[in-house]
Design a protein around this motif. Structure first.
Motif, PDB file in Angstrom:
ATOM      1  N   ILE A 122      -3.377   6.604  -3.000  1.00 49.98           N
ATOM      2  CA  ILE A 122      -4.043   5.608  -2.167  1.00 49.98           C
ATOM      3  C   ILE A 122      -3.097   4.422  -2.060  1.00 49.98           C
ATOM      4  CG2 ILE A 122      -6.021   4.081  -1.918  1.00 49.98           C
ATOM      5  CD1 ILE A 122      -7.573   6.098  -3.692  1.00 49.98           C
ATOM      6  N   LYS A 153      -2.108   0.566  -0.460  1.00 54.36           N
ATOM      7  CA  LYS A 153      -2.641  -0.702   0.025  1.00 54.36           C
ATOM      8  C   LYS A 153      -1.619  -1.329   0.965  1.00 54.36           C
ATOM      9  CE  LYS A 153      -3.754  -5.288  -1.831  1.00 54.36           C
ATOM     10  NZ  LYS A 153      -3.898  -6.015  -3.109  1.00 54.36           N
ATOM     11  N   ASP A 173      -2.728  11.713   1.580  1.00 57.65           N
ATOM     12  CA  ASP A 173      -2.795  10.374   1.004  1.00 57.65           C
ATOM     13  C   ASP A 173      -3.798   9.558   1.823  1.00 57.65           C
ATOM     14  OD1 ASP A 173      -0.862  10.993  -0.873  1.00 57.65           O
ATOM     15  OD2 ASP A 173       0.751   9.913   0.135  1.00 57.65           O
ATOM     16  N   SER A 174      -4.201   8.412   1.304  1.00 54.26           N
ATOM     17  CA  SER A 174      -5.101   7.502   2.008  1.00 54.26           C
ATOM     18  C   SER A 174      -4.506   6.111   2.013  1.00 54.26           C
ATOM     19  CB  SER A 174      -6.467   7.452   1.319  1.00 54.26           C
ATOM     20  OG  SER A 174      -7.088   8.703   1.370  1.00 54.26           O
ATOM     21  N   VAL A 175      -4.907   5.308   2.988  1.00 51.30           N
ATOM     22  CA  VAL A 175      -4.475   3.911   3.046  1.00 51.30           C
ATOM     23  C   VAL A 175      -5.686   3.025   3.291  1.00 51.30           C
ATOM     24  CG1 VAL A 175      -2.166   4.451   3.920  1.00 51.30           C
ATOM     25  CG2 VAL A 175      -3.969   3.906   5.526  1.00 51.30           C
ATOM     26  N   PHE A 176      -5.558   1.767   2.857  1.00 46.96           N
ATOM     27  CA  PHE A 176      -6.524   0.743   3.218  1.00 46.96           C
ATOM     28  C   PHE A 176      -5.761  -0.555   3.390  1.00 46.96           C
ATOM     29  CE2 PHE A 176      -6.232   0.159  -1.328  1.00 46.96           C
ATOM     30  CZ  PHE A 176      -6.409  -1.204  -1.538  1.00 46.96           C
ATOM     31  N   TRP A 177      -6.341  -1.481   4.119  1.00 46.42           N
ATOM     32  CA  TRP A 177      -5.711  -2.767   4.377  1.00 46.42           C
ATOM     33  C   TRP A 177      -6.450  -3.853   3.611  1.00 46.42           C
ATOM     34  CZ3 TRP A 177      -5.993   1.129   7.837  1.00 46.42           C
ATOM     35  CH2 TRP A 177      -4.825   1.467   8.521  1.00 46.42           C
ATOM     36  N   TRP A 229     -10.479   3.898  13.619  1.00 53.59           N
ATOM     37  CA  TRP A 229     -10.412   3.993  12.157  1.00 53.59           C
ATOM     38  C   TRP A 229     -11.519   3.213  11.464  1.00 53.59           C
ATOM     39  CZ3 TRP A 229      -4.589   2.456  12.033  1.00 53.59           C
ATOM     40  CH2 TRP A 229      -3.805   3.544  12.430  1.00 53.59           C
ATOM     41  N   SER A 277     -11.104  -6.249   1.920  1.00 50.31           N
ATOM     42  CA  SER A 277     -10.419  -4.972   2.139  1.00 50.31           C
ATOM     43  C   SER A 277     -11.185  -4.127   3.131  1.00 50.31           C
ATOM     44  CB  SER A 277     -10.303  -4.200   0.826  1.00 50.31           C
ATOM     45  OG  SER A 277      -9.480  -4.879  -0.079  1.00 50.31           O
ATOM     46  N   THR A 317     -12.156  -0.113   4.529  1.00 50.78           N
ATOM     47  CA  THR A 317     -12.392   1.192   3.920  1.00 50.78           C
ATOM     48  C   THR A 317     -11.084   1.981   4.015  1.00 50.78           C
ATOM     49  OG1 THR A 317     -13.175   2.053   6.029  1.00 50.78           O
ATOM     50  CG2 THR A 317     -14.849   1.245   4.505  1.00 50.78           C
ATOM     51  N   GLN A 318     -11.028   3.116   3.357  1.00 50.55           N
ATOM     52  CA  GLN A 318      -9.820   3.942   3.371  1.00 50.55           C
ATOM     53  C   GLN A 318      -9.834   4.877   4.563  1.00 50.55           C
ATOM     54  OE1 GLN A 318      -9.325   6.097  -0.276  1.00 50.55           O
ATOM     55  NE2 GLN A 318      -9.804   4.324  -1.528  1.00 50.55           N
ATOM     56  N   ALA A 351      -7.900   8.558   5.699  1.00 50.51           N
ATOM     57  CA  ALA A 351      -7.122   9.680   5.174  1.00 50.51           C
ATOM     58  C   ALA A 351      -6.027  10.041   6.166  1.00 50.51           C
ATOM     59  CB  ALA A 351      -8.024  10.875   4.925  1.00 50.51           C
TER      60      ALA A 351
END
Length: 138
Positions: free
Chosen positions: A3, A5, A27-31, A57, A67, A69-70, A72
């Motif tokens: 994950i 950031k 993998d996942s991302v979040f801002w 998204w 933040s 949400t994530q 994928a």
């Protein structure tokens, strides 16, 4: 599976950090919005005249000090995902997904040899002698 950031840093325009981000499939991302105004990451339109799909998204803007949400990263093949802030289209970022282990650093092709140049044979560019220590001891 990791994950990541991506921090939104204040500026004119604001900056996505890291940019580009290197990730692998699944993998996942979040801002995280570290700015004083709201931001809304969305896929970049294919043409500059195309509208930005804000809700591709995220269903909402990211308020300051909050933040998202994530999302994928599940591509069918390696690709670069370009994104923008739907509220501030000059703020751009990129996520490179896949092939980080098969090619050179950062998923790009690298030149052969040390530092991209040709290397000479032997230690320090000279010829080396055969055998252990290059001399025989009696």
């Amino acid at each position: 599976m990791s994950i990541f950031k991506i921090k939104i840093k204040p500026g004119t325009p604001a900056v996505f950090d890291p940019n580009p981000l290197q990730a692998e499939p699944n993998d996942s991302v979040f801002w995280f919005n570290g700015d004083t105004v709201a931001h809304w990451p969305a896929p970049a339109p294919k043409k500059p005249t195309d509208p930005i799909n804000k809700k591709a998204w995220l269903d909402y803007q990211i308020p300051p000090n909050a933040s998202s949400t994530q999302i994928a990263l599940n591509p069918p093949a390696p690709y670069c995902l370009n994104y923008v802030c739907a509220l501030h289209p000059k703020e751009k970022g990129q996520i490179k997904v896949g092939n980080t282990k098969k090619k050179g650093a950062f998923g790009c092709k690298t030149k052969k040899g040390a530092f991209g140049g040709k290397t000479k044979k032997g230690a320090f560019g000279g010829k080396t002698k055969k055998g252990a220590f290059a001399r025989r001891t009696r």
